[in-house]
Scaffold this motif. Structure first.
Motif, PDB file in Angstrom:
ATOM      1  N   VAL A  33       0.964  -1.257   0.091  1.00 47.55           N
ATOM      2  CA  VAL A  33       0.053   0.156   0.062  1.00 47.55           C
ATOM      3  C   VAL A  33       0.854   1.066   0.034  1.00 47.55           C
ATOM      4  O   VAL A  33       1.953   1.356   0.716  1.00 47.55           O
ATOM      5  CB  VAL A  33      -0.935   0.083   1.390  1.00 47.55           C
ATOM      6  N   ARG A  34       0.589   2.307  -0.999  1.00 52.94           N
ATOM      7  CA  ARG A  34       1.149   3.493  -0.969  1.00 52.94           C
ATOM      8  C   ARG A  34       0.368   4.595  -0.495  1.00 52.94           C
ATOM      9  O   ARG A  34      -0.599   4.919  -1.234  1.00 52.94           O
ATOM     10  CB  ARG A  34       1.827   3.610  -2.488  1.00 52.94           C
ATOM     11  N   PRO A  35       0.443   5.231   0.724  1.00 57.43           N
ATOM     12  CA  PRO A  35      -0.286   6.125   1.271  1.00 57.43           C
ATOM     13  C   PRO A  35      -0.217   7.406   0.210  1.00 57.43           C
ATOM     14  O   PRO A  35       0.723   7.890  -0.379  1.00 57.43           O
ATOM     15  CB  PRO A  35      -0.008   6.552   2.643  1.00 57.43           C
ATOM     16  N   GLY A  36      -1.532   7.961   0.084  1.00 57.30           N
ATOM     17  CA  GLY A  36      -1.599   9.380  -0.809  1.00 57.30           C
ATOM     18  C   GLY A  36      -1.500  10.425   0.325  1.00 57.30           C
ATOM     19  O   GLY A  36      -2.272  10.429   1.027  1.00 57.30           O
ATOM     20  N   ILE A  37      -0.579  11.386  -0.039  1.00 56.05           N
ATOM     21  CA  ILE A  37      -0.594  12.377   1.022  1.00 56.05           C
ATOM     22  C   ILE A  37      -0.486  13.624   0.067  1.00 56.05           C
ATOM     23  O   ILE A  37      -0.021  13.674  -0.982  1.00 56.05           O
ATOM     24  CB  ILE A  37       0.817  12.234   2.058  1.00 56.05           C
ATOM     25  N   ALA A  38      -1.039  14.993   0.723  1.00 50.40           N
ATOM     26  CA  ALA A  38      -0.785  16.185   0.090  1.00 50.40           C
ATOM     27  C   ALA A  38       0.595  16.618   0.134  1.00 50.40           C
ATOM     28  O   ALA A  38       0.923  16.818   1.411  1.00 50.40           O
ATOM     29  CB  ALA A  38      -2.042  17.190   0.620  1.00 50.40           C
ATOM     30  N   GLY A  39       1.192  17.303  -0.634  1.00 54.23           N
ATOM     31  CA  GLY A  39       2.348  18.064  -0.825  1.00 54.23           C
ATOM     32  C   GLY A  39       1.940  19.339  -0.013  1.00 54.23           C
ATOM     33  O   GLY A  39       0.607  19.882   0.215  1.00 54.23           O
ATOM     34  N   PRO A  40       2.702  20.353   0.503  1.00 48.65           N
ATOM     35  CA  PRO A  40       2.613  21.330   1.257  1.00 48.65           C
ATOM     36  C   PRO A  40       1.799  22.323   0.605  1.00 48.65           C
ATOM     37  O   PRO A  40       2.054  22.613  -0.793  1.00 48.65           O
ATOM     38  CB  PRO A  40       3.987  22.122   1.342  1.00 48.65           C
ATOM     39  N   THR A  41       0.984  22.918   0.924  1.00 48.86           N
ATOM     40  CA  THR A  41      -0.241  23.928   0.322  1.00 48.86           C
ATOM     41  C   THR A  41      -1.134  24.447   1.244  1.00 48.86           C
ATOM     42  O   THR A  41      -1.051  24.160   2.636  1.00 48.86           O
ATOM     43  CB  THR A  41      -1.311  23.033  -0.753  1.00 48.86           C
ATOM     44  N   ASP A  42      -2.012  25.234   0.866  1.00 48.42           N
ATOM     45  CA  ASP A  42      -2.913  25.992   1.954  1.00 48.42           C
ATOM     46  C   ASP A  42      -4.176  25.494   2.024  1.00 48.42           C
ATOM     47  O   ASP A  42      -4.598  24.459   1.486  1.00 48.42           O
ATOM     48  CB  ASP A  42      -3.117  27.632   1.188  1.00 48.42           C
TER      49      ASP A  42
END
Length: 294
Positions: A194-203
């Protein structure tokens, strides 16, 4: 993944967390130049497929990235492909361009363009194409607006996992919710990494806007709720993934979970995601961060 030679972030994270990490981009005009300006060749770059931009834009961007030395991973949306003949042309073209990995999804079109109702149908057709690719498929620990019940989703995922080398999750903001889902997945006999999906730095505003569109569930809403136990994930400049990764890191080191690398949703803010990754900790800045091996 065997043979993975992509540049890796050094620092406190387990090797399983950084190995095979990829950055997702949207194939808009200028995105190839943006990637080239901020990510070194050898990095893994995933290219989305959507109704708005069309599958041709996805395939053209993937070919261009592969030509420039990136590990290009185009998304194939089943509902955008007419039939097996078109699928065969796509697979032949990608293989001749040096693309070796694909990410297969159903797509967000309300009606299929042809024969493929969903990603499982496409995966089955790919299995008889004579072409061999590493294949990732989408997974939705918190559900999806177009997904069936959790029980039916789990059954479908068991079927799709037979074709996949990795399962890539939707945006994750709650480590506990993600790990609970992974445990249920393993209890159902699915052993695919499983490869977790994460948000890169953002507002935060962008996170909420995009998260609502892709169907991220309770964990996203908790980010902005007063008194929430996971509001600590938000820094003074908005969202940074580091605290979430600190919570997930022990599970990456635990082989029972089978977590492998990250899928970083950049929302085309490639510069911010690349700076965060290469700095070792985007919140503290480079002086206090470990170096990155390029």
């Amino acid at each position: 993944m065997p043979g993975d030679q992509s540049p890796r972030r050094e620092g406190p994270w387990p090797d399983a967390l950084v190995r095979g990490t990829r950055f997702e981009v949207i194939p808009v005009p200028g995105i190839i130049a943006t990637v080239a300006a901020h990510l070194p060749p050898g990095m893994r770059v995933s290219v989305t497929a959507s109704r708005k931009h069309g599958l041709d834009a996805t395939l053209a961007a993937a070919r261009a990235l592969a030509e420039q030395g990136y590990v290009a991973i185009p998304h194939l949306a089943a509902r955008q492909i007419a039939d097996e003949a078109e699928l065969q042309r796509i697979l032949d073209d990608l293989a001749s361009s040096g693309v070796q990995e694909l990410f297969v999804i159903a797509g967000d079109a309300p009606h299929p363009a042809g024969d493929f109702e969903g990603s499982l149908h496409l995966l089955e057709a790919m299995g008889t194409s004579g072409r061999s690719f590493e294949i990732g498929v989408g997974a939705y620990p918190e559900g999806h607006p177009f997904a069936p019940s959790e029980a039916e989703s789990m059954r479908l995922l068991q079927e799709k996992a037979r074709y996949a080398s990795v399962l890539v999750t939707q945006l994750c903001f709650d480590a506990g919710a993600l790990l609970d889902w992974v445990r249920r997945l393993r209890e159902h006999g699915v052993r695919t990494p499983v490869r977790p999906g994460i948000a890169g730095p953002t507002d935060v505003a962008r996170l909420l806007r995009i998260g609502a569109r892709v169907g991220v569930g309770p964990s996203l809403r908790l980010l902005t709720r007063q008194g929430s136990g996971i509001r600590h994930l938000l820094g003074p400049g908005g969202w940074s993934p580091d605290t979430l990764l600190e919570e997930l890191a022990p599970s990456f080191a635990d082989p029972r979970y089978g977590l492998e690398g990250l899928h970083v949703y950049t929302f085309n803010a490639v510069e911010a995601s690349a700076a965060w990754w290469h700095s070792g900790d985007g919140r503290r800045g480079g002086d206090e961060s470990p170096a990155v091996s390029r």
